[in-house]
Design a protein around this motif. Structure first.
Motif, PDB file in Angstrom:
ATOM      1  N   LYS A  54       0.977  -1.468   0.040  1.00  0.00           N
ATOM      2  CA  LYS A  54       0.076   0.000  -0.160  1.00  0.00           C
ATOM      3  C   LYS A  54       0.968   1.243  -0.007  1.00  0.00           C
ATOM      4  CE  LYS A  54      -4.000  -2.057   0.215  1.00  0.00           C
ATOM      5  NZ  LYS A  54      -4.997  -2.046  -0.992  1.00  0.00           N
ATOM      6  N   PHE A  55       2.076   1.202   0.864  1.00  0.00           N
ATOM      7  CA  PHE A  55       2.820   2.363   0.882  1.00  0.00           C
ATOM      8  C   PHE A  55       3.226   2.683  -0.642  1.00  0.00           C
ATOM      9  CE2 PHE A  55       7.040   4.050   1.457  1.00  0.00           C
ATOM     10  CZ  PHE A  55       6.870   5.123   2.114  1.00  0.00           C
ATOM     11  N   VAL A  56       3.928   1.676  -1.229  1.00  0.00           N
ATOM     12  CA  VAL A  56       4.539   1.729  -2.528  1.00  0.00           C
ATOM     13  C   VAL A  56       3.541   2.358  -3.440  1.00  0.00           C
ATOM     14  CG1 VAL A  56       5.642   0.555  -4.750  1.00  0.00           C
ATOM     15  CG2 VAL A  56       6.322   0.122  -2.105  1.00  0.00           C
ATOM     16  N   GLU A  57       2.299   1.848  -3.598  1.00  0.00           N
ATOM     17  CA  GLU A  57       1.347   2.312  -4.352  1.00  0.00           C
ATOM     18  C   GLU A  57       1.010   3.589  -4.168  1.00  0.00           C
ATOM     19  OE1 GLU A  57      -1.984  -0.354  -3.845  1.00  0.00           O
ATOM     20  OE2 GLU A  57      -1.081  -1.997  -4.257  1.00  0.00           O
ATOM     21  N   SER A  58       0.767   3.906  -2.839  1.00  0.00           N
ATOM     22  CA  SER A  58       0.572   5.601  -2.367  1.00  0.00           C
ATOM     23  C   SER A  58       1.553   6.469  -2.684  1.00  0.00           C
ATOM     24  CB  SER A  58       0.097   5.468  -0.866  1.00  0.00           C
ATOM     25  OG  SER A  58      -0.301   6.989  -0.664  1.00  0.00           O
ATOM     26  N   ARG A  59       2.869   6.153  -2.452  1.00  0.00           N
ATOM     27  CA  ARG A  59       4.017   6.967  -2.990  1.00  0.00           C
ATOM     28  C   ARG A  59       4.034   7.164  -4.246  1.00  0.00           C
ATOM     29  NH1 ARG A  59       6.996  10.135  -0.140  1.00  0.00           N
ATOM     30  NH2 ARG A  59       8.731   9.747  -1.259  1.00  0.00           N
ATOM     31  N   ARG A  60       3.744   6.299  -5.151  1.00  0.00           N
ATOM     32  CA  ARG A  60       3.790   6.497  -6.574  1.00  0.00           C
ATOM     33  C   ARG A  60       2.617   7.660  -6.958  1.00  0.00           C
ATOM     34  NH1 ARG A  60       4.486   0.521  -7.552  1.00  0.00           N
ATOM     35  NH2 ARG A  60       6.862   0.260  -8.302  1.00  0.00           N
ATOM     36  N   ARG A  61       1.643   7.571  -6.318  1.00  0.00           N
ATOM     37  CA  ARG A  61       0.363   8.560  -6.598  1.00  0.00           C
ATOM     38  C   ARG A  61       0.782   9.934  -5.987  1.00  0.00           C
ATOM     39  NH1 ARG A  61      -2.764   3.807  -5.576  1.00  0.00           N
ATOM     40  NH2 ARG A  61      -2.936   4.469  -3.291  1.00  0.00           N
ATOM     41  N   LEU A  62       1.567   9.806  -4.832  1.00  0.00           N
ATOM     42  CA  LEU A  62       1.962  10.988  -4.136  1.00  0.00           C
ATOM     43  C   LEU A  62       3.042  11.639  -5.073  1.00  0.00           C
ATOM     44  CD1 LEU A  62       2.040  10.054  -0.535  1.00  0.00           C
ATOM     45  CD2 LEU A  62       0.288  11.489  -1.446  1.00  0.00           C
ATOM     46  N   ILE A  63       3.884  11.102  -5.609  1.00  0.00           N
ATOM     47  CA  ILE A  63       4.782  11.547  -6.461  1.00  0.00           C
ATOM     48  C   ILE A  63       4.305  12.552  -7.474  1.00  0.00           C
ATOM     49  CG2 ILE A  63       6.840  11.011  -7.984  1.00  0.00           C
ATOM     50  CD1 ILE A  63       7.686   8.936  -6.108  1.00  0.00           C
ATOM     51  N   ASP A  64       3.377  11.775  -8.345  1.00  0.00           N
ATOM     52  CA  ASP A  64       2.528  12.461  -9.342  1.00  0.00           C
ATOM     53  C   ASP A  64       1.800  13.544  -8.822  1.00  0.00           C
ATOM     54  OD1 ASP A  64       3.584  10.609 -11.281  1.00  0.00           O
ATOM     55  OD2 ASP A  64       1.690   9.548 -11.276  1.00  0.00           O
ATOM     56  N   LEU A  65       1.217  13.490  -7.836  1.00  0.00           N
ATOM     57  CA  LEU A  65       0.066  14.722  -7.083  1.00  0.00           C
ATOM     58  C   LEU A  65       1.124  15.743  -6.575  1.00  0.00           C
ATOM     59  CD1 LEU A  65      -2.295  12.546  -5.545  1.00  0.00           C
ATOM     60  CD2 LEU A  65      -2.684  13.913  -7.416  1.00  0.00           C
ATOM     61  N   LYS A  66       2.057  15.577  -5.952  1.00  0.00           N
ATOM     62  CA  LYS A  66       3.031  16.472  -5.595  1.00  0.00           C
ATOM     63  C   LYS A  66       3.808  17.254  -6.956  1.00  0.00           C
ATOM     64  CE  LYS A  66       4.750  14.511  -1.396  1.00  0.00           C
ATOM     65  NZ  LYS A  66       5.858  13.961  -0.630  1.00  0.00           N
ATOM     66  N   SER A  67       3.953  16.629  -7.863  1.00  0.00           N
ATOM     67  CA  SER A  67       4.551  17.225  -9.428  1.00  0.00           C
ATOM     68  C   SER A  67       3.389  18.245  -9.838  1.00  0.00           C
ATOM     69  CB  SER A  67       4.958  16.254 -10.209  1.00  0.00           C
ATOM     70  OG  SER A  67       5.168  16.948 -11.425  1.00  0.00           O
ATOM     71  N   ASN A  68       2.150  17.856  -9.619  1.00  0.00           N
ATOM     72  CA  ASN A  68       1.070  18.693 -10.122  1.00  0.00           C
ATOM     73  C   ASN A  68       0.939  19.847  -9.307  1.00  0.00           C
ATOM     74  OD1 ASN A  68      -1.021  18.941 -12.102  1.00  0.00           O
ATOM     75  ND2 ASN A  68      -2.449  18.249 -10.561  1.00  0.00           N
ATOM     76  N   VAL A  69       0.827  19.735  -8.023  1.00  0.00           N
ATOM     77  CA  VAL A  69       0.942  20.771  -7.190  1.00  0.00           C
ATOM     78  C   VAL A  69       2.326  21.936  -7.544  1.00  0.00           C
ATOM     79  CG1 VAL A  69       1.361  21.689  -4.693  1.00  0.00           C
ATOM     80  CG2 VAL A  69      -0.146  19.542  -5.277  1.00  0.00           C
ATOM     81  N   GLU A  70       3.332  21.428  -7.501  1.00  0.00           N
ATOM     82  CA  GLU A  70       4.414  22.220  -8.178  1.00  0.00           C
ATOM     83  C   GLU A  70       3.976  22.895  -9.318  1.00  0.00           C
ATOM     84  OE1 GLU A  70       7.123  23.252  -6.361  1.00  0.00           O
ATOM     85  OE2 GLU A  70       6.140  22.178  -4.672  1.00  0.00           O
ATOM     86  N   LYS A  71       3.536  22.173 -10.317  1.00  0.00           N
ATOM     87  CA  LYS A  71       3.349  22.737 -11.681  1.00  0.00           C
ATOM     88  C   LYS A  71       2.307  23.877 -11.434  1.00  0.00           C
ATOM     89  CE  LYS A  71       4.207  18.519 -14.453  1.00  0.00           C
ATOM     90  NZ  LYS A  71       3.440  17.502 -14.983  1.00  0.00           N
ATOM     91  N   GLU A  72       1.159  23.700 -10.845  1.00  0.00           N
ATOM     92  CA  GLU A  72       0.230  24.739 -10.581  1.00  0.00           C
ATOM     93  C   GLU A  72       0.635  25.898  -9.580  1.00  0.00           C
ATOM     94  OE1 GLU A  72      -2.366  24.542 -12.253  1.00  0.00           O
ATOM     95  OE2 GLU A  72      -2.551  22.228 -12.741  1.00  0.00           O
ATOM     96  N   ARG A  73       1.616  25.584  -8.809  1.00  0.00           N
ATOM     97  CA  ARG A  73       2.115  26.771  -7.793  1.00  0.00           C
ATOM     98  C   ARG A  73       3.048  27.460  -8.952  1.00  0.00           C
ATOM     99  NH1 ARG A  73       5.046  24.384  -3.647  1.00  0.00           N
ATOM    100  NH2 ARG A  73       3.124  24.032  -2.625  1.00  0.00           N
ATOM    101  N   PHE A  74       3.670  26.864  -9.611  1.00  0.00           N
ATOM    102  CA  PHE A  74       4.778  27.628 -10.728  1.00  0.00           C
ATOM    103  C   PHE A  74       3.423  28.684 -11.749  1.00  0.00           C
ATOM    104  CE2 PHE A  74       5.996  28.019 -15.010  1.00  0.00           C
ATOM    105  CZ  PHE A  74       7.238  28.733 -15.079  1.00  0.00           C
ATOM    106  N   GLU A  75       2.608  28.060 -11.986  1.00  0.00           N
ATOM    107  CA  GLU A  75       1.698  28.725 -12.925  1.00  0.00           C
ATOM    108  C   GLU A  75       1.081  29.970 -12.110  1.00  0.00           C
ATOM    109  OE1 GLU A  75       1.775  28.801 -16.128  1.00  0.00           O
ATOM    110  OE2 GLU A  75       2.630  26.564 -16.320  1.00  0.00           O
ATOM    111  N   VAL A  76       0.779  29.977 -11.050  1.00  0.00           N
ATOM    112  CA  VAL A  76       0.225  30.869 -10.287  1.00  0.00           C
ATOM    113  C   VAL A  76       1.230  31.930 -10.013  1.00  0.00           C
ATOM    114  CG1 VAL A  76      -0.404  31.901  -7.759  1.00  0.00           C
ATOM    115  CG2 VAL A  76      -1.645  29.775  -8.675  1.00  0.00           C
ATOM    116  N   ASP A  77       2.729  31.638  -9.604  1.00  0.00           N
ATOM    117  CA  ASP A  77       3.868  32.422  -9.483  1.00  0.00           C
ATOM    118  C   ASP A  77       4.239  33.312 -10.786  1.00  0.00           C
ATOM    119  OD1 ASP A  77       4.143  31.790  -6.806  1.00  0.00           O
ATOM    120  OD2 ASP A  77       5.763  30.419  -7.352  1.00  0.00           O
ATOM    121  N   ASN A  78       3.961  32.471 -11.846  1.00  0.00           N
ATOM    122  CA  ASN A  78       4.056  33.122 -13.275  1.00  0.00           C
ATOM    123  C   ASN A  78       3.163  34.250 -13.371  1.00  0.00           C
ATOM    124  OD1 ASN A  78       5.420  33.306 -15.698  1.00  0.00           O
ATOM    125  ND2 ASN A  78       3.753  32.059 -16.485  1.00  0.00           N
TER     126      ASN A  78
END
Length: 123
Positions: free
Chosen positions: A55-79
């Protein structure tokens, strides 16, 4: 005047981000169920620990993608906030996307906690 507004907006965004990070500090990190103390206190079997690892491995894979998405959206706000002409509607729409991405990240963390609970109670 424009620089002052940009700095104020950036400070507000930093405060919002830091408060969200503070809320996550109470959660145990990593594979806490592998520690000898947790194994003993919870009387965990090898099977339970294996399921939790999966469960941890499955969740970590999803979290990595979701964290990346947060960073992308944050970048767009900053931009958008850094542009010379502030387009408030665009900033608000992008901020909404950022909050949705953060919500998805929080939901995944919560879902993992529910999965851990389920593994511990029903395995």
């Amino acid at each position: 005047m424009l620089k002052h507004k940009l700095m104020s907006s950036a400070l507000l965004l930093a405060l919002v981000v830091s408060s969200a990070l503070c809320l996550a500090q109470d959660m145990p990190h990593g594979k806490w169920w592998q520690s000898p103390r947790a194994v003993k206190q919870l009387d965990l079997t090898d099977e339970e620990r294996g399921k939790l690892d999966e469960k941890f491995v499955e969740s970590r894979r999803r979290l990595i993608d979701l964290k990346s998405n947060v960073e992308k959206e944050r970048f767009e706000v900053d931009n958008l906030l850094d542009s010379e002409v502030l387009k408030e509607d665009a900033v608000r729409a992008q901020f909404k996307k950022l909050e949705e991405a953060r919500g998805a990240l929080s939901a995944e963390r919560f879902n993992f906690l529910l999965e851990v609970r389920h593994c511990l109670l029903y395995t």
